[in-house]
Scaffold this active site. Structure first.
Site, mmCIF file in Angstrom:
data_model
loop_
_atom_site.group_PDB
_atom_site.id
_atom_site.type_symbol
_atom_site.label_atom_id
_atom_site.label_comp_id
_atom_site.label_asym_id
_atom_site.label_seq_id
_atom_site.Cartn_x
_atom_site.Cartn_y
_atom_site.Cartn_z
ATOM 1 N N CYS A 299 -5.546 -0.168 9.265
ATOM 2 C CA CYS A 299 -5.258 0.783 8.186
ATOM 3 C C CYS A 299 -6.513 1.438 7.631
ATOM 4 C CB CYS A 299 -4.523 0.082 7.052
ATOM 5 S SG CYS A 299 -2.988 -0.709 7.565
ATOM 6 N N HIS B 260 2.278 6.260 4.860
ATOM 7 C CA HIS B 260 1.043 5.568 5.259
ATOM 8 C C HIS B 260 0.925 5.575 6.783
ATOM 9 C CE1 HIS B 260 -2.067 2.699 5.833
ATOM 10 N NE2 HIS B 260 -1.330 1.600 5.821
ATOM 11 N N CYS C 63 -5.945 -2.481 1.562
ATOM 12 C CA CYS C 63 -5.866 -3.704 2.355
ATOM 13 C C CYS C 63 -5.805 -3.325 3.829
ATOM 14 C CB CYS C 63 -4.666 -4.545 1.955
ATOM 15 S SG CYS C 63 -3.061 -3.744 2.184
#
Length: 400
Positions: A96, A349, A380
């Site tokens: 991510c 996302h 995170c």
């Protein structure tokens, strides 16, 4: 020869509208590399005083580096975008935090003096390349009990966070999600988000060609009642639902970084300065707490406290993950500093691209909030990590 670190500035950032992953999503029949190429071309179009040959590096992140997200996508996207063949590029993978790492890596290169100007961003086409596609985890992860089996399922790590922080109830997570949806709707109504969206051509076999001009995932009518009715797919009678977590999404981001003196030379107006960054590891089973130690490390190194931070853009992978961060730093769930225009629960996302979306949004907030000096972008990261970047407002009124 000794080198002196230079100030690094964030000049501009853009992104495609984010789409829903899957056969009915905006980008179902659009290539991933074409999305990031669209973003790079728009960056160059919006900054005509930058000669293309002055771009020293193109770093593009993707979590699943295969197919149209493979072929060293930073280099292939640079060529496809029409940059001179002399401009190199590379690919990044920190799940991510891919685009965030593309920024910190090229930003460090600028500070060191190896680059003057760089383009950094990310792309994820989760409809074509689901998270974990082609992955073959080493059996020793489980056989040697290096991680719990839940560490490899992001939704399960979020349920683990609810276990670790029993005060973060499903109702609190749902309430946070409702606020995120509302804030995005309000920001859209005020025209705040659209300025950095790149209209992107899309194609459907049924409908023909079209143009994506706004994000597909937001659900502005979301209520506590509608969220309460959703299933908890990661645990029976659990807390994590599709409503209090980011969805599966497609999209691309890109931003322009430069040495501050070079930006002045080229007539580029900085939005913010890169002050420092930190990454940290945590137990993979509770990867959502990753932003906490990363932020602690960063604040301590810069002799700052959370009271010094006027704006916080935190990626909303899961509501519980954001709430754990806020609880640790004794920040209220509805603190006005946190994601003022909403976040990933509403906007989406697309994994490796999201870090630059956070930066785009923070930089626009800085333009409105000249009273704020420092802001954070934090997120995170899968497999138990967190990343945080500290930024200074280039238009801070206290510097005048």
């Amino acid at each position: 020869m000794p080198r002196t670190a230079r100030d690094v500035v964030f000049v501009d950032g853009v992104r495609t509208p984010f789409g829903k992953a899957g056969p009915k999503g905006l980008y179902a029949q659009t290539r991933a590399d074409d999305m990031v190429v669209r973003a790079i071309r728009e960056l160059m179009r919006r900054n005509p005083s930058l000669p293309p040959e002055r771009v020293d590096e193109v770093a593009v992140a993707a979590t699943t580096q295969t197919g149209d997200q493979g072929l060293t996508i930073g280099r292939s996207a640079a060529v496809l975008a029409g940059l001179p063949k002399s401009v190199p590029g590379f690919a990044v993978d920190r799940m991510c935090a891919g685009a965030m790492t593309a920024v910190t890596t090229t930003g460090a290169g600028i500070a060191f003096g190896s680059y003057d100007v760089a383009i950094a961003g990310g792309v994820e086409h989760m409809g074509r390349h689901p998270m974990g596609e082609g992955v073959d985890p080493n059996p020793r992860f489980l056989a040697d009990k290096l991680v719990d089996p839940s560490a490899l399922v992001m939704g399960s790590t979020a349920e683990n966070l609810h276990d670790r922080f029993p005060g973060i109830t499903k109702e609190r997570a749902d309430a946070y999600a409702v606020r995120s949806q509302r804030k995005v709707a309000e920001a859209y109504a005020a025209g705040r988000i659209q300025s950095d969206l790149v209209p992107t051509a899309v194609r459907s076999a049924e409908r023909g060609w079209g143009l994506a001009t706004e994000d597909e995932p937001p659900r502005p009518g979301t209520t506590m009642e509608s969220l309460a009715a959703l299933k908890t797919p990661f645990r029976v009678h659990g807390n994590v639902t599709a409503g209090n977590a980011a969805g599966l999404n497609d999209g691309a981001t890109a931003c322009l970084l430069a040495a501050e003196d070079v930006a002045r030379e080229l007539g580029l107006a900085p939005r913010m300065r890169l002050v420092d960054f930190a990454f940290a590891g945590v137990e993979p089973e509770v990867m959502g707490v990753g932003p906490v130690p990363a932020t602690e490390k960063l604040l301590a190194r810069n002799a700052l406290t959370m009271d010094d931070i006027g704006l916080i853009e935190i990626n909303e992978a899961f509501a519980v993950q954001v709430l754990a961060f806020l609880e640790h730093f004794k920040i209220a769930d509805d603190d006005a500093r946190v994601n003022p225009w909403g976040g990933a629960i509403a906007l989406g996302h697309p994994l490796a691209s999201s870090g630059v979306r956070l930066m785009n949004q923070l930089s626009r907030l800085f333009e409105e909030r000249t009273d704020v000096r420092f802001g954070l972008t934090t997120m995170c990261v899968g497999m138990g990590m967190g990343g945080t970047v500290l930024w200074e407002n280039a238009n801070w009124e206290g510097a005048k």
